[in-house]
Design a protein around this motif. Structure first.
Motif, PDB file in Angstrom:
ATOM      1  N   ARG A  18      -7.227  27.274   4.187  1.00 37.10           N
ATOM      2  CA  ARG A  18      -7.598  26.753   3.272  1.00 37.10           C
ATOM      3  C   ARG A  18      -7.964  28.304   1.826  1.00 37.10           C
ATOM      4  O   ARG A  18      -7.387  29.039   1.096  1.00 37.10           O
ATOM      5  CB  ARG A  18      -8.088  25.973   2.042  1.00 37.10           C
ATOM      6  N   ALA A  19      -9.029  28.756   2.889  1.00 40.67           N
ATOM      7  CA  ALA A  19      -9.869  29.072   1.911  1.00 40.67           C
ATOM      8  C   ALA A  19      -9.162  30.945   2.370  1.00 40.67           C
ATOM      9  O   ALA A  19      -9.847  31.492   1.566  1.00 40.67           O
ATOM     10  CB  ALA A  19     -10.915  29.583   3.122  1.00 40.67           C
ATOM     11  N   ASP A  20      -7.892  31.399   3.398  1.00 37.67           N
ATOM     12  CA  ASP A  20      -7.875  32.625   3.955  1.00 37.67           C
ATOM     13  C   ASP A  20      -6.648  33.208   2.806  1.00 37.67           C
ATOM     14  O   ASP A  20      -6.268  33.519   1.916  1.00 37.67           O
ATOM     15  CB  ASP A  20      -7.079  32.827   5.359  1.00 37.67           C
ATOM     16  N   PHE A  21      -6.055  31.386   2.581  1.00 41.05           N
ATOM     17  CA  PHE A  21      -4.737  31.911   0.844  1.00 41.05           C
ATOM     18  C   PHE A  21      -4.994  31.935  -0.312  1.00 41.05           C
ATOM     19  O   PHE A  21      -4.417  32.469  -0.505  1.00 41.05           O
ATOM     20  CB  PHE A  21      -3.923  30.294   1.376  1.00 41.05           C
ATOM     21  N   GLU A  22      -6.435  30.901  -0.282  1.00 38.43           N
ATOM     22  CA  GLU A  22      -6.993  31.244  -1.712  1.00 38.43           C
ATOM     23  C   GLU A  22      -6.947  32.770  -1.557  1.00 38.43           C
ATOM     24  O   GLU A  22      -6.924  33.485  -2.300  1.00 38.43           O
ATOM     25  CB  GLU A  22      -8.074  30.225  -1.662  1.00 38.43           C
ATOM     26  N   GLN A  23      -7.701  33.330  -0.555  1.00 37.47           N
ATOM     27  CA  GLN A  23      -8.362  34.568  -0.896  1.00 37.47           C
ATOM     28  C   GLN A  23      -6.605  35.489  -0.560  1.00 37.47           C
ATOM     29  O   GLN A  23      -7.038  36.927  -1.382  1.00 37.47           O
ATOM     30  CB  GLN A  23      -8.682  35.643   0.570  1.00 37.47           C
ATOM     31  N   SER A  30       3.007  39.270  -6.158  1.00 38.83           N
ATOM     32  CA  SER A  30       3.991  38.061  -5.409  1.00 38.83           C
ATOM     33  C   SER A  30       4.205  38.555  -3.788  1.00 38.83           C
ATOM     34  O   SER A  30       4.085  37.793  -3.243  1.00 38.83           O
ATOM     35  CB  SER A  30       4.918  37.277  -5.635  1.00 38.83           C
ATOM     36  N   LEU A  31       4.765  39.609  -3.890  1.00 38.26           N
ATOM     37  CA  LEU A  31       5.090  40.036  -2.396  1.00 38.26           C
ATOM     38  C   LEU A  31       4.659  39.922  -1.449  1.00 38.26           C
ATOM     39  O   LEU A  31       4.334  39.644  -0.612  1.00 38.26           O
ATOM     40  CB  LEU A  31       7.084  40.604  -2.598  1.00 38.26           C
ATOM     41  N   SER A  32       3.353  40.640  -1.438  1.00 35.18           N
ATOM     42  CA  SER A  32       2.013  40.886  -1.082  1.00 35.18           C
ATOM     43  C   SER A  32       1.660  39.800  -0.197  1.00 35.18           C
ATOM     44  O   SER A  32       1.341  40.009   0.526  1.00 35.18           O
ATOM     45  CB  SER A  32       1.536  41.942  -1.577  1.00 35.18           C
ATOM     46  N   ALA A  33       1.415  38.626  -1.344  1.00 33.73           N
ATOM     47  CA  ALA A  33       0.791  37.972  -1.240  1.00 33.73           C
ATOM     48  C   ALA A  33       1.640  36.360  -0.578  1.00 33.73           C
ATOM     49  O   ALA A  33       1.247  35.703   0.366  1.00 33.73           O
ATOM     50  CB  ALA A  33       0.715  36.500  -2.665  1.00 33.73           C
ATOM     51  N   GLY A  34       2.709  37.027  -0.392  1.00 30.46           N
ATOM     52  CA  GLY A  34       3.956  35.895   0.595  1.00 30.46           C
ATOM     53  C   GLY A  34       3.485  36.746   2.348  1.00 30.46           C
ATOM     54  O   GLY A  34       3.846  35.167   2.834  1.00 30.46           O
ATOM     55  N   GLU A  35       3.708  37.459   2.154  1.00 27.81           N
ATOM     56  CA  GLU A  35       3.558  38.350   3.779  1.00 27.81           C
ATOM     57  C   GLU A  35       2.349  37.829   3.680  1.00 27.81           C
ATOM     58  O   GLU A  35       2.397  37.970   5.230  1.00 27.81           O
ATOM     59  CB  GLU A  35       3.973  40.034   3.405  1.00 27.81           C
ATOM     60  N   SER A  36       0.808  37.944   3.632  1.00 25.08           N
ATOM     61  CA  SER A  36      -0.409  37.829   3.625  1.00 25.08           C
ATOM     62  C   SER A  36       0.067  36.105   3.739  1.00 25.08           C
ATOM     63  O   SER A  36      -0.762  36.025   4.925  1.00 25.08           O
ATOM     64  CB  SER A  36      -1.292  37.652   2.791  1.00 25.08           C
ATOM     65  N   ARG A  37       0.129  35.344   3.258  1.00 28.46           N
ATOM     66  CA  ARG A  37       0.322  34.118   3.648  1.00 28.46           C
ATOM     67  C   ARG A  37       1.292  33.722   5.287  1.00 28.46           C
ATOM     68  O   ARG A  37       0.183  32.749   5.772  1.00 28.46           O
ATOM     69  CB  ARG A  37       0.841  32.610   2.233  1.00 28.46           C
ATOM     70  N   GLU A  38       2.126  34.527   5.295  1.00 31.22           N
ATOM     71  CA  GLU A  38       3.507  34.012   6.337  1.00 31.22           C
ATOM     72  C   GLU A  38       2.288  34.654   7.341  1.00 31.22           C
ATOM     73  O   GLU A  38       1.913  33.812   8.275  1.00 31.22           O
ATOM     74  CB  GLU A  38       4.602  35.667   6.277  1.00 31.22           C
ATOM     75  N   LEU A  39       1.106  35.627   7.347  1.00 26.18           N
ATOM     76  CA  LEU A  39       0.553  36.579   8.541  1.00 26.18           C
ATOM     77  C   LEU A  39      -0.582  35.424   9.095  1.00 26.18           C
ATOM     78  O   LEU A  39      -1.080  35.255  10.642  1.00 26.18           O
ATOM     79  CB  LEU A  39       0.176  37.583   8.337  1.00 26.18           C
ATOM     80  N   ILE A  40      -1.095  34.435   7.657  1.00 22.31           N
ATOM     81  CA  ILE A  40      -1.766  33.963   7.982  1.00 22.31           C
ATOM     82  C   ILE A  40      -1.805  32.716   8.558  1.00 22.31           C
ATOM     83  O   ILE A  40      -1.907  32.358   9.649  1.00 22.31           O
ATOM     84  CB  ILE A  40      -2.596  33.297   6.429  1.00 22.31           C
TER      85      ILE A  40
END
Length: 112
Positions: A18-23, A30-40
């Protein structure tokens, strides 16, 4: 009453994710955020899955009949899957080697 050890472990893992997703919300695009969440999520799965299964970020699934799925965010596949196509981290995976799929949030229904 003694607290369940498994529940404590799962709670701490969820808290860390959850902390990683919030970061990742700090990305303006939004695409960068989505890709970041996929990697997490992919990193989490890589440590939790049995050794014969891998989590693949960005893939399509192909059937023997020639159908191809839309882009899938995460595909759980057998590690022995032959590398049909592997370009810049994007793969095409035979459907027979797939254990599970996470499609993009805008995607509905079956992957193909």
């Amino acid at each position: 009453m003694e607290e369940n050890t498994l529940a404590r472990v799962l709670h701490s893992v969820a808290k860390r994710m959850r902390a990683d997703f919030e970061q990742s919300q700090q990305f303006n695009h939004s695409l960068s955020a989505g890709e970041s969440r996929e990697l997490i999520a992919n990193g989490f799965l890589d440590h939790q899955l049995p050794g014969h299964i891998e989590a693949i970020c960005g893939a399509e699934i192909a059937t023997a009949a020639g159908k191809v799925s839309p882009q899938c965010d995460i595909v759980l596949a057998d590690r022995c899957t032959p590398p049909l196509t592997h370009r810049q981290g994007y793969r095409i995976v035979p459907s027979e080697c797939v254990y599970g799929v996470k499609t993009p949030s805008w995607e509905t229904g079956a992957p193909f």
